[in-house]
Structures are given as C-alpha cells and as structure tokens.
Design an enzyme around this catalytic site. Structure first.
Site, PDB file in Angstrom:
ATOM      1  CE  LYS A 149      -4.440   0.988   0.113  1.00 54.85           C
ATOM      2  NZ  LYS A 149      -5.519   0.191  -0.493  1.00 54.85           N
TER       3      LYS A 149
HETATM    4  P1  NAD Z   1     -12.909   7.939  -3.084  1.00 55.51           P
HETATM    5  O1  NAD Z   1     -11.960   8.995  -2.693  1.00 55.51           O
HETATM    6  O2  NAD Z   1     -13.336   7.835  -4.503  1.00 55.51           O
HETATM    7  O3  NAD Z   1     -14.253   8.046  -2.193  1.00 55.51           O
HETATM    8  C1  NAD Z   1     -14.278   8.204  -0.820  1.00 55.51           C
HETATM    9  C2  NAD Z   1     -15.640   8.779  -0.464  1.00 55.51           C
HETATM   10  O4  NAD Z   1     -15.770   8.813   0.952  1.00 55.51           O
HETATM   11  C3  NAD Z   1     -15.841  10.205  -0.956  1.00 55.51           C
HETATM   12  O5  NAD Z   1     -17.143  10.328  -1.494  1.00 55.51           O
HETATM   13  C4  NAD Z   1     -15.729  11.042   0.305  1.00 55.51           C
HETATM   14  O6  NAD Z   1     -16.470  12.237   0.233  1.00 55.51           O
HETATM   15  C5  NAD Z   1     -16.326  10.071   1.307  1.00 55.51           C
HETATM   16  N1  NAD Z   1     -16.004  10.387   2.699  1.00 55.51           N
HETATM   17  C6  NAD Z   1     -14.851  10.846   3.231  1.00 55.51           C
HETATM   18  N2  NAD Z   1     -14.989  11.077   4.546  1.00 55.51           N
HETATM   19  C7  NAD Z   1     -16.273  10.722   4.847  1.00 55.51           C
HETATM   20  C8  NAD Z   1     -17.031  10.733   6.036  1.00 55.51           C
HETATM   21  N3  NAD Z   1     -16.517  11.140   7.187  1.00 55.51           N
HETATM   22  N4  NAD Z   1     -18.331  10.311   5.978  1.00 55.51           N
HETATM   23  C9  NAD Z   1     -18.867   9.890   4.813  1.00 55.51           C
HETATM   24  N5  NAD Z   1     -18.179   9.859   3.656  1.00 55.51           N
HETATM   25  C10 NAD Z   1     -16.907  10.280   3.674  1.00 55.51           C
HETATM   26  O7  NAD Z   1     -12.251   6.574  -2.563  1.00 55.51           O
HETATM   27  P2  NAD Z   1     -12.593   5.075  -2.985  1.00 55.51           P
HETATM   28  O8  NAD Z   1     -11.574   4.631  -3.965  1.00 55.51           O
HETATM   29  O9  NAD Z   1     -14.040   4.951  -3.330  1.00 55.51           O
HETATM   30  O10 NAD Z   1     -12.274   4.307  -1.627  1.00 55.51           O
HETATM   31  C11 NAD Z   1     -13.236   4.222  -0.597  1.00 55.51           C
HETATM   32  C12 NAD Z   1     -12.855   3.076   0.329  1.00 55.51           C
HETATM   33  O11 NAD Z   1     -12.802   1.862  -0.420  1.00 55.51           O
HETATM   34  C13 NAD Z   1     -11.484   3.214   0.991  1.00 55.51           C
HETATM   35  O12 NAD Z   1     -11.550   2.634   2.278  1.00 55.51           O
HETATM   36  C14 NAD Z   1     -10.589   2.384   0.093  1.00 55.51           C
HETATM   37  O13 NAD Z   1      -9.439   1.930   0.750  1.00 55.51           O
HETATM   38  C15 NAD Z   1     -11.535   1.252  -0.245  1.00 55.51           C
HETATM   39  N6  NAD Z   1     -11.170   0.512  -1.453  1.00 55.51           N
HETATM   40  C16 NAD Z   1     -11.079   1.156  -2.661  1.00 55.51           C
HETATM   41  C17 NAD Z   1     -10.758   0.406  -3.800  1.00 55.51           C
HETATM   42  C18 NAD Z   1     -10.722   1.036  -5.175  1.00 55.51           C
HETATM   43  O14 NAD Z   1     -10.589   0.277  -6.142  1.00 55.51           O
HETATM   44  N7  NAD Z   1     -10.858   2.332  -5.308  1.00 55.51           N
HETATM   45  C19 NAD Z   1     -10.516  -0.961  -3.693  1.00 55.51           C
HETATM   46  C20 NAD Z   1     -10.635  -1.583  -2.453  1.00 55.51           C
HETATM   47  C21 NAD Z   1     -10.982  -0.830  -1.339  1.00 55.51           C
END
Ligand code: NAD
Length: 458
Positions: A149
């Site tokens: 990561k």
């Molecule tokens: P992203 O940045 O696209 O989205 C994150 C979202 O969370 C945003 O809409 C943001 O406004 C919201 N957010 C932030 N703080 C918040 C709060 N306090 N309350 C409510 N919403 C809040 O990120 P992402 O890629 O969608 O990742 C989201 C999660 O999924 C993370 O934990 C990441 O590690 C996990 N993840 C992502 C992927 C991927 O392929 N992108 C894969 C596996 C896991």
C-alpha cells in the site's frame, strides 16, 4: 444528557451518552465532551487505528491456525518500508513538505500490489495496516500478487490538479526503485484515480521507457482495462448476489444505504440499483441524505460529478451524518474510510447485511456487536477484492498488449468473486465462525503455504 461508564465488548471501560438534543449548540457540546472522554466525534471515525483493527483479526486467525510465534512475526511485519519527503510549492507561494510511504508487506504469492491514497490522515501505521490487508485479500481472491500500500499525507481535496500532478510525479520519482511490473504495481485508492495513474505511468516511463504494467486503474486511453473503475463496487454487488438468497432477500425488495459516495460507493450503488434494489440513504464528506421512496444513484452521481454538494441533492432530506448508520435498511455498504463503524454507533445499525466496500470500516468491538445482533458481515478482505481482481486483469492485458471487452472482464470478475465467497463461506460453516475469521484463515494459510513452498520459512 446523562453519561455513564460501561464495559465495552472488548472489556475496556468507555463513556456512553444518551443524547436527544440535536441543536448545533448541543452537538458542539457533545463533540467537546466526546473528545474529552476519548470517544469519536458524532458520526466520525473511531479512535482505534486501522493497524489495531487488522492486527486484531490477524492475531485471532493466527491463534486458530496454531501459527508458531516466530512465523507470526514474519507474516505480520512488512518486508520493506519506504518513507520519502515530497516538497511541493503550492499556490500560496510556499513550499509544503508532505510524507509519502510505500510499504511492501508480503510478496510470497507474487509481485506486491496495492493502492496509493492521498489523504491528510495518512500515516505509516495506516499504510502498514492497509498493506497487510492487501496480502490477505489477494490470497483470498486467489490472484497471484502479494500485498502493498502507499500514501501521501496531503490534503488532496484542497489542492489544484497541477499540484496533485506534482505530488504524484514527485512520489513516483522517489519510490520507483522499489517498483516494477514484476516487483510492485500501484493502483488508485482514496483521492487518487485514473488520472493519477496516468501521471505515475508517465513519470515511470521517463526512466524506464513505456511501461503500462507499472500501475493499474489507468484511463482506457492509456491501456487501462474496461471495467476497472467500477470493479470494486461491482465486486461488492457480486457478494450481495451470492449472500442474498441465504438471508431470504430478493433484489426487488432490498433497500440499501451507502456511506461514502466516491468511486466504490457510487459504483456499488448504481449497480445495486440496476439489480432493482433501492438506495434509501447515502453520505459523503459533505453530509448525508435520506429518502424512503429512494434516491436515484445515477442522478446523484451526475449531480456530484457536476460539482453539486450531496446534501443539496433534490428530492431527499438532509440528515445528520451521525444518523446514517441508524437508517433502517437491508444492506449497509460502508465505502468511505476506516474505523467509521465503532462501538459507539454499531448498536444503532438496523441492517441485515453489511458489505465492507471500504477497508477496515468496522472496529473489532463493533464487529462483535454486529455479530451478536445477527448482522451478516461480508468483510473487506473479500467484499472489496473486485478492485484488485480487475487490476490483475489489467496487468495481464498490459503484459500481453491486448484488450478484453468489458463483458469478458465483468464475467471473469464474477467467477472469481463467487469462488472467493463460496470458499470462505464453506470454511465459515465448517468451523462455525463468521465470514471475517474464515477469510483471514483462508488468506493466511495460502500465504504461509506459498512461503513454505518457496523455502522462505520452514
Ligand atoms: P474515493 O476517494 O473515490 O471516495 C471516498 C468517499 O468517501 C468520498 O465520497 C468522500 O467524500 C467520502 N467520505 C470521506 N470522509 C467521509 C465521512 N466522514 N463520511 C462519509 N463519507 C466520507 O475513494 P474510494 O476509492 O471509493 O475508496 C473508498 C474506500 O474503499 C477506501 O476505504 C478504500 O481503501 C476502499 N477501497 C477502494 C478500492 C478502489 O478500487 N478504489 C478498492 C478496495 C478498497
């Protein structure tokens, strides 16, 4: 407001509040008192770190597997940790120095693989936790990668595109020595996206020549894979489809709530909706909304992408983000940050199924509460593996300089997600344990076996 001290499920004394006054003054007062008492602010993340969360689950599985103490140290500690300085001149004319991390946890099953996050709360322990989670996730999914990561502790949402580009290039310049298509392959995570990957690939290419397989999650125009952007959300929906019949749920009668309407949350919501499910509440960093008659995920996605603020979306009522967890629904999908479902809000949840789109959204204490309440938890280590699975497909396509159609990508993703669900759920049934424990058992066993077979450990 009454305050009492009670024993939390993990045995620690914690402060609990009964609070019905929701005026701004009362909310501020509650936040102050919560801070003083060491509990999270309303609607915010728990004080327990991501590292504590992953460590707890790792230790439980290692115990159940009877893994030797010395091997526990080998499989818990990261193989390599790189910390770099990222000095960037911002619009204010000053040089700001951020810290960047790349942590390679375990590479027994293949090249290191994991996303890069841009967020002010990134620290080395969080990146360690997420790297370790990737090791078990790639093993559970059965894709030939290890776990890694990365992260930079910059305030991504306050920076200009040109500033983000400078940070991405500077980070790549400083970590490229430990990367490579057969060594370590980054991908997007919180606040990074296909554009960030394009900058990474371009920067790496300046030193090594055109190397699309250096990262995944790239734009389609730059050898990205069809289906990658939606893959994590789609993978969550495949998990729902596998689990739903066992809980007597049919999509047409299913309501769901999404916490975090970003990449994972928005795609998850849109694909759940395609199945016929209804979104009744949703949040992002700006606030939360609910509507019992349903919130159109496609329209909300267009609205947010056009620059609208989620709480201003028409046809839904703005609610306190703290109350999102208490909205009655069949499925709750946390898709924001870690530790957001904790011992102080888990007992308010009214869902039947929790699908962890985010990494480490549920603290161990909350997990215990949800298990006691009979909530069926599909853990991050399997639920959000769709992203790394399609990253694997992208890498394979890049190495062959060949492109698959989206349908082929989605079908192959479905095959892998279904297989992971069935393998983990049958292990859970055999041992009479929750899916999370079973997933960790399966993941750790596979990594240990690969390490033994290679001769890393005996
Ligand atoms: P992203 O940045 O696209 O989205 C994150 C979202 O969370 C945003 O809409 C943001 O406004 C919201 N957010 C932030 N703080 C918040 C709060 N306090 N309350 C409510 N919403 C809040 O990120 P992402 O890629 O969608 O990742 C989201 C999660 O999924 C993370 O934990 C990441 O590690 C996990 N993840 C992502 C992927 C991927 O392929 N992108 C894969 C596996 C896991």
């Amino acid at each position: 407001m009454a305050e009492s001290r009670t024993a939390a499920p993990d045995g620690e004394a914690v402060a609990e509040r009964e609070d019905t006054d929701k005026s701004p003054e009362a909310t501020d007062r509650a936040s102050e008192e919560a801070r003083a008492a060491g509990v999270p602010k309303p609607g915010q993340r728990a004080e327990v770190s991501n590292l504590d969360i992953v460590r707890h689950y790792f230790d439980g599985a290692a115990e159940r597997l009877g893994l030797r103490e010395d091997l526990r140290t080998v499989f818990w500690s990261p193989y390599r940790e790189v910390t770099v300085q990222i000095p960037i001149k911002l619009a204010d004319g000053k040089v700001h120095v951020y810290s960047g991390y790349r942590i390679q946890h375990n590479g027994a099953r293949g090249p290191y693989k994991g996303g890069v996050r841009f967020h002010p709360e990134v620290d080395i322990d969080e990146v360690r936790a997420l790297a370790s989670l990737m090791t078990w996730k790639t093993a559970v999914a059965g894709v030939p990668f290890g776990g890694a990561k990365g992260g930079v502790n910059c305030p991504a949402d306050k920076l200009e595109q040109s500033e983000l580009q400078s940070i991405a290039r500077s980070f790549m310049d400083k970590i490229e020595k430990v990367l490579g298509p057969t060594r370590d392959i980054p991908a997007p995570d919180v606040n990074t996206n296909a554009q960030t990957m394009a900058w990474f690939m371009d920067e790496y290419g300046k030193l090594h020549g055109h190397t699309p397989a250096i990262c995944t999650g790239k734009p389609i125009t730059l050898e990205g894979s069809h289906g990658r952007e939606a893959a994590t959300g789609r993978g969550c929906v495949y998990m729902f489809r596998e689990a739903a019949p066992h809980l007597g749920m049919s999509p047409a009668d299913t309501t769901f709530v999404v916490q975090g309407f970003g990449n994972v949350g928005a795609w998850g919501a849109r694909i759940m909706q395609q199945l016929g499910c209804k979104m009744v509440a949703v949040s992002d960093a700006h606030g939360a909304i609910r509507s019992d008659t349903g919130i159109d995920a496609d329209e909300l996605d267009r609205f947010v992408k056009a620059g609208g603020k989620l709480p201003d979306f028409e046809g839904a009522e703005a609610i306190d983000p703290e109350d999102l967890v208490a909205v009655e629904c069949d499925v709750f999908i946390p898709a924001a940050l870690g530790g957001m479902i904790h011992e102080h809000n888990a007992d308010r949840m009214q869902c039947k199924m929790l699908i962890e789109g985010a990494n480490s959204p549920t603290t161990p204490a909350a997990d215990g509460i949800l298990n006691e309440k009979g909530v069926y938890v599909i853990p991050d280590v399997m639920a959000n593996a769709g992203g790394v699975v399609v990253s694997y497909f992208e890498w394979v396509q890049n190495l062959q300089h060949f492109r698959w159609e989206e349908r082929e990508v989605n079908d192959k993703l479905g095959t892998i997600m279904r297989r992971a669900y069935r393998e983990v759920s049958s292990r859970a049934k055999e041992e009479g344990i929750p899916l999370r424990e079973a997933a960790y058992l399966v993941g750790i066993e596979r990594v240990v076996e690969a390490s033994r077979t290679r001769g890393y450990v005996s």
